[in-house]
Design an enzyme around this catalytic site. Structure first.
Site, mmCIF file in Angstrom:
data_model
loop_
_atom_site.group_PDB
_atom_site.id
_atom_site.type_symbol
_atom_site.label_atom_id
_atom_site.label_comp_id
_atom_site.label_asym_id
_atom_site.label_seq_id
_atom_site.Cartn_x
_atom_site.Cartn_y
_atom_site.Cartn_z
ATOM 1 N N LYS A 54 0.941 -1.273 -0.196
ATOM 2 C CA LYS A 54 -0.261 0.223 0.240
ATOM 3 C C LYS A 54 0.445 1.456 -0.158
ATOM 4 C CE LYS A 54 -4.071 -2.022 1.985
ATOM 5 N NZ LYS A 54 -4.696 -2.603 3.606
ATOM 6 N N GLN A 98 -4.987 -1.563 9.535
ATOM 7 C CA GLN A 98 -5.054 -2.891 8.915
ATOM 8 C C GLN A 98 -5.493 -3.909 9.785
ATOM 9 O OE1 GLN A 98 -3.746 -3.063 5.928
ATOM 10 N NE2 GLN A 98 -4.393 -5.639 5.691
ATOM 11 N N ASP A 121 -11.547 2.541 3.779
ATOM 12 C CA ASP A 121 -11.825 1.405 3.851
ATOM 13 C C ASP A 121 -13.813 0.636 3.758
ATOM 14 O OD1 ASP A 121 -10.065 -0.867 3.676
ATOM 15 O OD2 ASP A 121 -9.637 -0.460 6.212
#
Ligand code: GUN
Length: 287
Positions: A54, A98, A121
């Site tokens: 990422k 995460q 997200d």
């Protein structure tokens, strides 16, 4: 006949390039670069790889990367305090934590603490609710990346019989909502589902995200179906395989995603897309 391959690597590269060009235009017009904060708590090896990827994608797209790697013993309060700080920072447009997080951290409280406008997200209940009421703003990256890939087949989803295998918050449930919003008829299957092979065999479109190597057998696939494999599993012999038995499935499907190089690259490209939208669009109405 062998299926056409849905090349996620190529589609993601195209999307990332268009994002990079848009960022250049915005910066030339005097706007700031999108800022993305990826928070990693602990040392889960798979998460370390995802977070590194990422970070690289962020830099290549011209984003500011403000990622934070925190030790495994970081407390819930410390993570919440960091989120509060990032929520208040105008140069940070997207925040993700995460998953999975270490056992002593409560992911639900963490997710709810992220400002929904920065929830790139799409996991905050506000954004899940928007999607469920057909007013999506921030769509979870993997299922939305799947939708981008599906659009490349040129096949309309309206009225298709779709089966989603796996009912996680990250993949299965938002995938169900995305497909429903495109007017597919969606069945969602999970570990308590009866007669899974029969359900899969009826599907014009199968999306699988369960994390079990080759769990969906190729012979279950209806001839001509589209097969999307979200899984990526490393076998003891080092090979990477998906959740679908690719070699057999590809002889029956019309379109199929490979593993690796299928859905995986789309997740990161969609994260960049969401962050760019968060940075430049004013459509978040959560406040
Ligand atoms: N872990 C596995 N997939 C994801 C994802 O899309 N977002 C976050 N935050 N964690 C993940």
């Amino acid at each position: 006949m062998s299926a056409q391959i849905l090349d996620g690597k190529a589609i993601a590269a195209e999307l990332r390039e268009s994002i990079r060009q848009e960022v250049d235009r915005q910066v030339a017009a005097g706007n700031s670069r999108p800022g993305l904060a990826v928070i990693l708590v602990g040392e889960d090896p798979a998460s370390q790889v995802y977070v590194r990827n990422k970070k690289i994608a962020c830099e290549k797209a011209g984003f500011n990367d403000v990622s934070e790697v925190l030790p495994a013993e970081t407390t819930q309060e410390e993570v919440l305090a960091l989120i509060d700080k990032l929520n208040a920072d105008p140069e940070v447009h997207g925040i993700i934590v995460q998953l999975p997080v270490p056992d002593h951290i409560d992911p639900e409280e963490i997710i709810e603490r992220i400002d929904p406008c920065k929830d790139v997200d799409g996991f905050h209940p506000y954004n899940v609710g928007r999607m469920a009421t057909r007013m999506p703003i921030m769509a979870p990256c993997t299922p939305h990346g799947v939708m981008t890939m599906l659009s490349k087949t040129g096949i309309g989803l309206r009225g298709l019989d779709a089966v989603v295998v796996g009912a996680s918050n990250i993949v299965g449930v938002p995938q169900l909502l995305e497909l429903l919003n495109e007017r597919a008829t969606v069945t969602i299957c999970h570990s308590a589902t009866k007669n899974l092979p029969e359900k899969v065999a009826q599907a014009d479109l199968v999306v699988v995200g369960v994390g079990i190597p080759e769990m969906v057998k190729g012979e279950w696939i209806k001839p001509g179906a589209i097969v999307i494999d979200v899984g990526i599993n490393r076998l003891e012999d080092g090979r990477l395989v998906g959740d679908v038995e690719f070699e057999v499935a590809k002889e029956r499907a019309s379109w199929i995603t490979p593993v690796p190089g299928g859905v995986g690259p789309m997740t990161i490209a969609t994260l960049l897309e969401n962050t760019m939208k968060a940075a430049y669009k004013l459509d978040c109405k959560s406040k």
